[in-house]
Design a protein around this motif. Structure first.
Motif, PDB file in Angstrom:
ATOM      1  N   GLU A   1       0.691  -1.028  -0.042  1.00  0.00           N
ATOM      2  CA  GLU A   1      -0.021   0.051  -0.022  1.00  0.00           C
ATOM      3  C   GLU A   1       0.839   1.448   0.240  1.00  0.00           C
ATOM      4  OE1 GLU A   1      -3.744   2.089   2.681  1.00  0.00           O
ATOM      5  OE2 GLU A   1      -2.930   0.238   3.010  1.00  0.00           O
ATOM      6  N   VAL A   2       1.856   1.225   0.665  1.00  0.00           N
ATOM      7  CA  VAL A   2       2.785   2.405   0.970  1.00  0.00           C
ATOM      8  C   VAL A   2       3.391   2.681  -0.579  1.00  0.00           C
ATOM      9  CG1 VAL A   2       4.844   3.529   1.990  1.00  0.00           C
ATOM     10  CG2 VAL A   2       3.270   2.353   3.416  1.00  0.00           C
ATOM     11  N   ILE A   3       3.927   1.553  -1.102  1.00  0.00           N
ATOM     12  CA  ILE A   3       4.759   1.684  -2.481  1.00  0.00           C
ATOM     13  C   ILE A   3       3.761   2.111  -3.412  1.00  0.00           C
ATOM     14  CG2 ILE A   3       5.842   0.440  -4.235  1.00  0.00           C
ATOM     15  CD1 ILE A   3       7.238  -1.225  -2.067  1.00  0.00           C
ATOM     16  N   GLY A   4       2.461   1.772  -3.224  1.00  0.00           N
ATOM     17  CA  GLY A   4       1.584   2.364  -4.332  1.00  0.00           C
ATOM     18  C   GLY A   4       1.330   3.704  -4.039  1.00  0.00           C
ATOM     19  N   ILE A   5       1.467   4.250  -3.095  1.00  0.00           N
ATOM     20  CA  ILE A   5       1.232   5.589  -2.843  1.00  0.00           C
ATOM     21  C   ILE A   5       2.489   6.371  -3.430  1.00  0.00           C
ATOM     22  CG2 ILE A   5       0.738   7.593  -1.128  1.00  0.00           C
ATOM     23  CD1 ILE A   5      -0.877   5.522   0.541  1.00  0.00           C
ATOM     24  N   GLU A   6       3.587   5.903  -2.721  1.00  0.00           N
ATOM     25  CA  GLU A   6       4.962   6.380  -2.818  1.00  0.00           C
ATOM     26  C   GLU A   6       5.137   6.616  -4.396  1.00  0.00           C
ATOM     27  OE1 GLU A   6       8.616   4.643  -1.015  1.00  0.00           O
ATOM     28  OE2 GLU A   6       8.984   4.121  -2.911  1.00  0.00           O
ATOM     29  N   SER A   7       4.741   5.479  -5.206  1.00  0.00           N
ATOM     30  CA  SER A   7       4.925   5.732  -6.700  1.00  0.00           C
ATOM     31  C   SER A   7       4.335   6.983  -7.467  1.00  0.00           C
ATOM     32  CB  SER A   7       4.552   4.208  -7.235  1.00  0.00           C
ATOM     33  OG  SER A   7       3.101   4.333  -7.183  1.00  0.00           O
ATOM     34  N   SER A   8       3.473   7.465  -6.823  1.00  0.00           N
ATOM     35  CA  SER A   8       2.866   8.471  -7.540  1.00  0.00           C
ATOM     36  C   SER A   8       3.190  10.089  -6.549  1.00  0.00           C
ATOM     37  CB  SER A   8       1.336   8.385  -7.659  1.00  0.00           C
ATOM     38  OG  SER A   8       1.441   7.363  -8.769  1.00  0.00           O
ATOM     39  N   ALA A   9       3.642   9.781  -5.515  1.00  0.00           N
ATOM     40  CA  ALA A   9       3.936  10.925  -4.733  1.00  0.00           C
ATOM     41  C   ALA A   9       4.826  12.040  -5.464  1.00  0.00           C
ATOM     42  CB  ALA A   9       4.423  10.455  -3.448  1.00  0.00           C
ATOM     43  N   ALA A  10       4.534  13.070  -5.293  1.00  0.00           N
ATOM     44  CA  ALA A  10       5.206  14.214  -5.703  1.00  0.00           C
ATOM     45  C   ALA A  10       6.397  14.748  -4.597  1.00  0.00           C
ATOM     46  CB  ALA A  10       4.433  15.480  -6.010  1.00  0.00           C
TER      47      ALA A  10
ATOM     48  N   LEU B   1      12.461  14.425  -2.522  1.00  0.00           N
ATOM     49  CA  LEU B   1      12.559  13.641  -1.159  1.00  0.00           C
ATOM     50  C   LEU B   1      13.389  14.585  -0.022  1.00  0.00           C
ATOM     51  CD1 LEU B   1      12.809  10.857   0.505  1.00  0.00           C
ATOM     52  CD2 LEU B   1      14.850  10.372  -0.682  1.00  0.00           C
ATOM     53  N   TRP B   2      12.796  14.611   1.127  1.00  0.00           N
ATOM     54  CA  TRP B   2      13.271  15.427   2.045  1.00  0.00           C
ATOM     55  C   TRP B   2      13.369  14.393   3.491  1.00  0.00           C
ATOM     56  CZ3 TRP B   2      11.468  21.165   3.239  1.00  0.00           C
ATOM     57  CH2 TRP B   2      12.370  21.732   4.291  1.00  0.00           C
ATOM     58  N   ALA B   3      14.652  14.224   3.615  1.00  0.00           N
ATOM     59  CA  ALA B   3      15.105  13.396   4.656  1.00  0.00           C
ATOM     60  C   ALA B   3      15.731  14.006   5.891  1.00  0.00           C
ATOM     61  CB  ALA B   3      15.941  12.269   4.172  1.00  0.00           C
ATOM     62  N   LEU B   4      15.210  13.688   7.124  1.00  0.00           N
ATOM     63  CA  LEU B   4      15.823  14.130   8.319  1.00  0.00           C
ATOM     64  C   LEU B   4      16.301  12.901   9.158  1.00  0.00           C
ATOM     65  CD1 LEU B   4      16.326  16.768  10.363  1.00  0.00           C
ATOM     66  CD2 LEU B   4      13.883  15.927  11.262  1.00  0.00           C
ATOM     67  N   MET B   5      17.564  12.962   9.677  1.00  0.00           N
ATOM     68  CA  MET B   5      18.042  12.006  10.612  1.00  0.00           C
ATOM     69  C   MET B   5      18.903  12.742  11.628  1.00  0.00           C
ATOM     70  SD  MET B   5      21.046  10.662   8.127  1.00  0.00           S
ATOM     71  CE  MET B   5      20.353  11.291   6.638  1.00  0.00           C
ATOM     72  N   PRO B   6      19.022  11.911  12.839  1.00  0.00           N
ATOM     73  CA  PRO B   6      20.082  12.507  13.849  1.00  0.00           C
ATOM     74  C   PRO B   6      21.674  12.265  13.310  1.00  0.00           C
ATOM     75  CG  PRO B   6      19.212  10.326  14.593  1.00  0.00           C
ATOM     76  CD  PRO B   6      18.695  10.813  13.469  1.00  0.00           C
TER      77      PRO B   6
ATOM     78  N   ARG C   1       2.876  13.116  -0.156  1.00  0.00           N
ATOM     79  CA  ARG C   1       1.753  13.921  -0.846  1.00  0.00           C
ATOM     80  C   ARG C   1       1.794  13.434  -2.336  1.00  0.00           C
ATOM     81  NH1 ARG C   1       2.038  19.732   0.315  1.00  0.00           N
ATOM     82  NH2 ARG C   1       0.955  19.264   2.319  1.00  0.00           N
ATOM     83  N   VAL C   2       0.838  13.036  -2.815  1.00  0.00           N
ATOM     84  CA  VAL C   2       0.280  12.904  -4.172  1.00  0.00           C
ATOM     85  C   VAL C   2      -0.321  13.899  -4.586  1.00  0.00           C
ATOM     86  CG1 VAL C   2      -1.046  11.243  -5.587  1.00  0.00           C
ATOM     87  CG2 VAL C   2       0.200  10.286  -3.776  1.00  0.00           C
ATOM     88  N   PRO C   3      -0.141  14.648  -5.756  1.00  0.00           N
ATOM     89  CA  PRO C   3      -0.659  15.689  -6.378  1.00  0.00           C
ATOM     90  C   PRO C   3      -2.124  15.341  -7.185  1.00  0.00           C
ATOM     91  CG  PRO C   3       0.975  15.142  -7.919  1.00  0.00           C
ATOM     92  CD  PRO C   3       1.032  14.178  -6.815  1.00  0.00           C
ATOM     93  N   VAL C   4      -2.836  14.707  -6.404  1.00  0.00           N
ATOM     94  CA  VAL C   4      -4.055  14.359  -6.684  1.00  0.00           C
ATOM     95  C   VAL C   4      -5.321  14.680  -5.851  1.00  0.00           C
ATOM     96  CG1 VAL C   4      -5.804  12.621  -7.775  1.00  0.00           C
ATOM     97  CG2 VAL C   4      -3.211  12.550  -8.348  1.00  0.00           C
ATOM     98  N   ALA C   5      -6.320  15.441  -6.232  1.00  0.00           N
ATOM     99  CA  ALA C   5      -7.408  15.983  -5.295  1.00  0.00           C
ATOM    100  C   ALA C   5      -7.916  14.792  -4.680  1.00  0.00           C
ATOM    101  CB  ALA C   5      -8.202  16.793  -6.077  1.00  0.00           C
ATOM    102  N   GLU C   6      -8.292  13.732  -5.282  1.00  0.00           N
ATOM    103  CA  GLU C   6      -8.830  12.803  -4.789  1.00  0.00           C
ATOM    104  C   GLU C   6      -8.015  11.933  -3.585  1.00  0.00           C
ATOM    105  OE1 GLU C   6     -10.774  13.180  -8.757  1.00  0.00           O
ATOM    106  OE2 GLU C   6      -8.799  13.209  -7.701  1.00  0.00           O
ATOM    107  N   ILE C   7      -6.876  12.155  -3.375  1.00  0.00           N
ATOM    108  CA  ILE C   7      -5.881  11.487  -2.502  1.00  0.00           C
ATOM    109  C   ILE C   7      -5.483  12.259  -1.610  1.00  0.00           C
ATOM    110  CG2 ILE C   7      -3.778   9.737  -2.400  1.00  0.00           C
ATOM    111  CD1 ILE C   7      -6.083   8.882  -4.250  1.00  0.00           C
ATOM    112  N   GLY C   8      -5.585  12.181  -0.533  1.00  0.00           N
ATOM    113  CA  GLY C   8      -5.109  12.983   0.661  1.00  0.00           C
ATOM    114  C   GLY C   8      -3.606  12.642   0.966  1.00  0.00           C
ATOM    115  N   ASP C   9      -3.028  13.375   1.770  1.00  0.00           N
ATOM    116  CA  ASP C   9      -1.684  13.054   2.253  1.00  0.00           C
ATOM    117  C   ASP C   9      -1.894  11.925   3.259  1.00  0.00           C
ATOM    118  OD1 ASP C   9      -1.028  15.290   1.078  1.00  0.00           O
ATOM    119  OD2 ASP C   9      -0.282  16.497   2.770  1.00  0.00           O
ATOM    120  N   ARG C  10      -0.569  11.289   3.336  1.00  0.00           N
ATOM    121  CA  ARG C  10      -0.680   9.990   4.403  1.00  0.00           C
ATOM    122  C   ARG C  10       0.621  10.105   5.161  1.00  0.00           C
ATOM    123  NH1 ARG C  10      -4.694   9.027   1.768  1.00  0.00           N
ATOM    124  NH2 ARG C  10      -5.687   7.102   0.943  1.00  0.00           N
TER     125      ARG C  10
END
Length: 292
Positions: free
Chosen positions: A101-110, A166-171, A225-234
């Motif tokens: 499910e995560v990869i399905g959203i990630e594959s279209s995330a802006a 891609l914005w990554a934060l780590m210690p 975040r997917v740039p499609v109105a029907e898909i909210g942020d996860r």
């Protein structure tokens, strides 16, 4: 029907439109189910993209909702594409349902924002670093680990290909945790330094002496975040013990976004040099002093 490998964004969009059309028409789940001759759970599964789209069922629902032909035709025309398996389908046997499910959203995330409290975030890991973690944390067969590394490489390739941010934060502790020895850590550090110079990648590292921040104690977190109105942020939260929460409730997602913003504000700005490696212990430092 599309073989199950987690819904694609195209499938999610059509499912969300069916839900919105039902609500716009004032039709209850029960009434929609009666039109299908099915249980309300069937309609719910269709609207949540939990089952493949059946053209006959979709047409019956559109007719029940009195959707005009001009609005219904694009939906019917999109069913075939929505039922196609996602590109990650070839790895589905090695993936937990939540990861599909995560990869399905990630594959279209802006935009993908990610935090890890102890390690380099997954999408920035080099193969040698990830291979050591696979052996240490998940075990499994060599074949399964190889498939995981192939999938990670493909995710990274597709991310770069479409120019998603891609914005990554780590210690800084992530850079001092010895994963695979000095050679692997040096290569991982070099990869991070290279990534920080790419336009679509942002890397921030919280210093070892940073004060507590809004993500202190928070397990690995990803905002998609997917740039499609029907898909909210996860928001995806990886809870210790192999449990994962996929959060789509807007207020909860906003809370995690605010937390991530606060932690990023405390960290040195993007483009800052990575913290230097800790000095290696010399022979005198390693001698047995007899003290506890």
């Amino acid at each position: 029907m599309r073989p199950r490998s987690g819904p694609t964004v195209e499938h999610r969009v059509l499912a969300a439109r069916l839900r919105m059309l039902r609500e716009r028409a004032g039709v209850s789940l029960q009434a929609a189910a009666v039109a299908l001759g099915a249980h309300p759970a069937t309609v719910r599964r269709i609207e949540r993209a939990e089952t493949g789209l059946d053209a006959h069922q979709v047409r019956v629902l559109l007719e029940r909702y009195a959707v005009p032909a001009a609005e219904a035709e694009p939906i019917m025309a999109g069913i075939a594409a929505a039922n196609l398996p996602g590109w990650w389908h070839r790895w589905r046997d090695t993936l937990e349902p939540w990861r599909q499910e995560v990869i399905g959203i990630e594959s279209s995330a802006a935009l993908i924002r990610t935090w890890h409290p102890a390690l380099v975030p997954e999408l920035l890991r080099i193969p040698a670093y990830e291979a050591v973690l696979c052996r240490a944390l998940t075990g499994g067969s060599r074949r399964r680990r190889d498939q995981h590394l192939e999938l990670l490489a493909e995710r990274r390739r597709r991310l770069a290909e479409r120019g998603a941010a891609l914005w990554a934060l780590m210690p800084a502790a992530a850079l001092h945790t010895d994963v695979g020895g000095p050679a692997v850590m040096a290569a991982q550090r070099a990869a991070l330094e290279e990534a920080a110079g790419l336009r679509h990648l942002t890397v921030q590292v919280l210093p070892l002496d940073s004060p507590p921040h809004p993500l202190t104690g928070v397990p690995p977190l990803h905002l998609l975040r997917v740039p499609v109105a029907e898909i909210g942020d996860r928001a995806i939260l990886e809870i210790p013990g192999a449990r994962v929460d996929i959060i789509d409730e807007p207020a909860a997602v906003m809370d995690y976004r605010i937390r991530l913003d606060g932690a990023c504000a405390i960290a040195p700005p993007p483009g800052s040099p990575l913290p230097p490696p800790l000095p290696s212990a010399g022979p005198e430092d390693n001698r047995n002093t007899g003290k506890p």
